[in-house]
Design a protein around this motif. Sequence first.
Motif, mmCIF file in Angstrom:
data_model
loop_
_atom_site.group_PDB
_atom_site.id
_atom_site.type_symbol
_atom_site.label_atom_id
_atom_site.label_comp_id
_atom_site.label_asym_id
_atom_site.label_seq_id
_atom_site.Cartn_x
_atom_site.Cartn_y
_atom_site.Cartn_z
ATOM 1 N N MET A 41 0.878 -1.166 0.000
ATOM 2 C CA MET A 41 0.000 0.000 0.000
ATOM 3 C C MET A 41 0.921 1.222 0.000
ATOM 4 O O MET A 41 1.641 1.464 0.972
ATOM 5 C CB MET A 41 -0.902 0.008 1.236
ATOM 6 C CG MET A 41 -1.689 -1.275 1.466
ATOM 7 S SD MET A 41 -2.965 -1.560 0.230
ATOM 8 C CE MET A 41 -4.209 -0.361 0.733
ATOM 9 N N VAL A 42 0.919 1.967 -1.096
ATOM 10 C CA VAL A 42 1.789 3.135 -1.242
ATOM 11 C C VAL A 42 0.948 4.372 -0.946
ATOM 12 O O VAL A 42 0.029 4.699 -1.698
ATOM 13 C CB VAL A 42 2.392 3.202 -2.655
ATOM 14 C CG1 VAL A 42 3.333 4.398 -2.774
ATOM 15 C CG2 VAL A 42 3.132 1.906 -2.978
ATOM 16 N N ALA A 43 1.240 5.051 0.157
ATOM 17 C CA ALA A 43 0.365 6.104 0.661
ATOM 18 C C ALA A 43 1.069 7.455 0.706
ATOM 19 O O ALA A 43 2.231 7.552 1.117
ATOM 20 C CB ALA A 43 -0.141 5.747 2.060
ATOM 21 N N GLN A 44 0.328 8.488 0.301
ATOM 22 C CA GLN A 44 0.809 9.862 0.392
ATOM 23 C C GLN A 44 0.473 10.429 1.769
ATOM 24 O O GLN A 44 -0.693 10.445 2.167
ATOM 25 C CB GLN A 44 0.143 10.726 -0.675
ATOM 26 C CG GLN A 44 0.708 10.530 -2.061
ATOM 27 C CD GLN A 44 2.178 10.806 -2.123
ATOM 28 O OE1 GLN A 44 2.963 9.889 -2.339
ATOM 29 N NE2 GLN A 44 2.577 12.047 -1.914
ATOM 30 N N ALA A 90 -1.557 12.100 8.506
ATOM 31 C CA ALA A 90 -2.625 12.619 7.668
ATOM 32 C C ALA A 90 -2.299 12.302 6.205
ATOM 33 O O ALA A 90 -1.152 12.425 5.779
ATOM 34 C CB ALA A 90 -2.745 14.126 7.846
ATOM 35 N N VAL A 91 -3.327 11.900 5.459
ATOM 36 C CA VAL A 91 -3.168 11.581 4.049
ATOM 37 C C VAL A 91 -3.336 12.865 3.236
ATOM 38 O O VAL A 91 -4.170 13.714 3.556
ATOM 39 C CB VAL A 91 -4.191 10.515 3.625
ATOM 40 C CG1 VAL A 91 -4.066 10.191 2.147
ATOM 41 C CG2 VAL A 91 -4.014 9.256 4.468
ATOM 42 N N ARG A 92 -2.554 12.981 2.155
ATOM 43 C CA ARG A 92 -2.571 14.223 1.389
ATOM 44 C C ARG A 92 -2.501 13.917 -0.108
ATOM 45 O O ARG A 92 -2.417 12.760 -0.518
ATOM 46 C CB ARG A 92 -1.392 15.094 1.828
ATOM 47 C CG ARG A 92 -1.529 16.592 1.536
ATOM 48 C CD ARG A 92 -2.583 17.278 2.404
ATOM 49 N NE ARG A 92 -2.837 18.637 1.953
ATOM 50 C CZ ARG A 92 -2.175 19.722 2.342
ATOM 51 N NH1 ARG A 92 -1.198 19.595 3.236
ATOM 52 N NH2 ARG A 92 -2.476 20.912 1.874
ATOM 53 N N PHE A 109 -2.378 2.470 -4.482
ATOM 54 C CA PHE A 109 -1.951 3.841 -4.219
ATOM 55 C C PHE A 109 -3.037 4.536 -3.423
ATOM 56 O O PHE A 109 -4.210 4.514 -3.805
ATOM 57 C CB PHE A 109 -1.689 4.593 -5.528
ATOM 58 C CG PHE A 109 -1.006 5.915 -5.350
ATOM 59 C CD1 PHE A 109 0.342 5.974 -5.066
ATOM 60 C CD2 PHE A 109 -1.701 7.107 -5.456
ATOM 61 C CE1 PHE A 109 0.999 7.187 -4.902
ATOM 62 C CE2 PHE A 109 -1.073 8.329 -5.298
ATOM 63 C CZ PHE A 109 0.289 8.372 -5.017
ATOM 64 N N VAL A 110 -2.646 5.153 -2.296
ATOM 65 C CA VAL A 110 -3.586 5.773 -1.360
ATOM 66 C C VAL A 110 -3.270 7.258 -1.273
ATOM 67 O O VAL A 110 -2.137 7.639 -0.964
ATOM 68 C CB VAL A 110 -3.481 5.120 0.035
ATOM 69 C CG1 VAL A 110 -4.434 5.795 1.019
ATOM 70 C CG2 VAL A 110 -3.746 3.621 -0.045
ATOM 71 N N ASN A 111 -4.282 8.095 -1.519
ATOM 72 C CA ASN A 111 -4.034 9.534 -1.515
ATOM 73 C C ASN A 111 -5.337 10.279 -1.245
ATOM 74 O O ASN A 111 -6.417 9.681 -1.168
ATOM 75 C CB ASN A 111 -3.447 9.971 -2.852
ATOM 76 C CG ASN A 111 -4.417 9.782 -4.007
ATOM 77 O OD1 ASN A 111 -4.923 8.674 -4.227
ATOM 78 N ND2 ASN A 111 -4.695 10.838 -4.754
ATOM 79 N N TYR A 134 -6.984 4.288 -4.392
ATOM 80 C CA TYR A 134 -7.879 4.699 -3.314
ATOM 81 C C TYR A 134 -7.672 6.203 -3.090
ATOM 82 O O TYR A 134 -6.811 6.612 -2.320
ATOM 83 C CB TYR A 134 -7.588 3.921 -2.036
ATOM 84 C CG TYR A 134 -7.847 2.434 -2.145
ATOM 85 C CD1 TYR A 134 -9.130 1.949 -2.384
ATOM 86 C CD2 TYR A 134 -6.798 1.520 -2.015
ATOM 87 C CE1 TYR A 134 -9.369 0.578 -2.483
ATOM 88 C CE2 TYR A 134 -7.033 0.150 -2.109
ATOM 89 C CZ TYR A 134 -8.312 -0.307 -2.345
ATOM 90 O OH TYR A 134 -8.549 -1.651 -2.448
ATOM 91 N N ASN A 135 -8.442 6.983 -3.780
ATOM 92 C CA ASN A 135 -8.367 8.443 -3.692
ATOM 93 C C ASN A 135 -9.496 8.926 -2.795
ATOM 94 O O ASN A 135 -10.661 8.988 -3.197
ATOM 95 C CB ASN A 135 -8.482 9.054 -5.093
ATOM 96 C CG ASN A 135 -8.376 10.566 -5.088
ATOM 97 O OD1 ASN A 135 -8.151 11.189 -4.054
ATOM 98 N ND2 ASN A 135 -8.556 11.178 -6.243
ATOM 99 N N GLY A 136 -9.152 9.282 -1.573
ATOM 100 C CA GLY A 136 -10.170 9.612 -0.581
ATOM 101 C C GLY A 136 -11.011 10.811 -0.916
ATOM 102 O O GLY A 136 -12.157 10.922 -0.450
#
Length: 320
Positions: A41-44, A90-92, A109-111, A134-136
């Motif tokens: 899971m690659v998260a910003q 915090a996700v950005r 990809f999580v952002n 996964y773009n919140g």
Amino acid sequence: MKRILMMLLAALMLCPAAGAEEIDLVSPTTGLPVDHVYSPMVAQMDNEPGARPQCGIASADVVYETEVYNGGYTRYTCVFNDTIPEKIEAVRSARMLHLDIYQEWGGAFVNYGFQNAEGSDAAGYAKKVVTTLYNGITGIKGFYRDDNRRAPNNVVCKLRDLYDQTEPPETERGPLVFSDTPTSEGEKVSVFRVPYAENLGYYPSYEWDETEGAYRRYYNREPYLDGTTGEQITCENVIVQYVKYSWYGGDGNRPIVEMTGTNRCDYFIGGMHFSGYWTRDAVSENTTYYDDAGNVVQFARGKTYIQMLKDTKEVEIVTE
């Protein structure tokens, strides 16, 4: 259901039937044994002062710090695989260079949003290169805002929930080569700092802990802590990877970073410092890290921080 099947498969690999050949699972993100198949899971993650301390970042196997606004303002790209925390904060939003980093690992990809502008259209780029997105900001389940922090530095992602519904990639990949005998050359260095912008409060540093066999991470000369556990972040490897930066149309909010080709590196492994270079032929391929003699660098098993720094700057070695 898919995640359950994955775990059952991993269990069978680790506990084969009598007479069957045992298959060891080793993580491409840390080089350590794992009990599950590769599914990163690659998260910003945000790095503005209001987002600190970031929650869940201690669980990341690989963390990239990159400049996103001209002047030294940075953001993190975190690769989670071996351990998936319940939530991260915090996700950005993401820039194009973060999607180039994502392609080193694949997976999800999580952002929370993308830059969407001519010449730096990360939103359009993501449609071409991301397998699972996964773009919140689109309103999908798994994201909410923390009332105890101010927007925009308060987006929480239920990372474990997203992981449980994610299909793993078809193949494992990653740019790091791990070894029980990591590269050990150069000079002993106990403390070093990465000069993004000390005056703005973007100033990471590391101190080698001989007893623990790891680097302790600091930020603005204070211990860098995880917001969930309160523990100081440590890692086994640090790469200062120099890259060429430009700004599309002269706009300091729109970074264009050369993530292919070749440029120099400083490596910190086992309390030793040596230099070298990196190469990457295409963003669809992995980066390879070399020492000055042209040997592929062997990293210590464990966590890695990759400080992507403008090639007009230099890491600061503390000698006193």
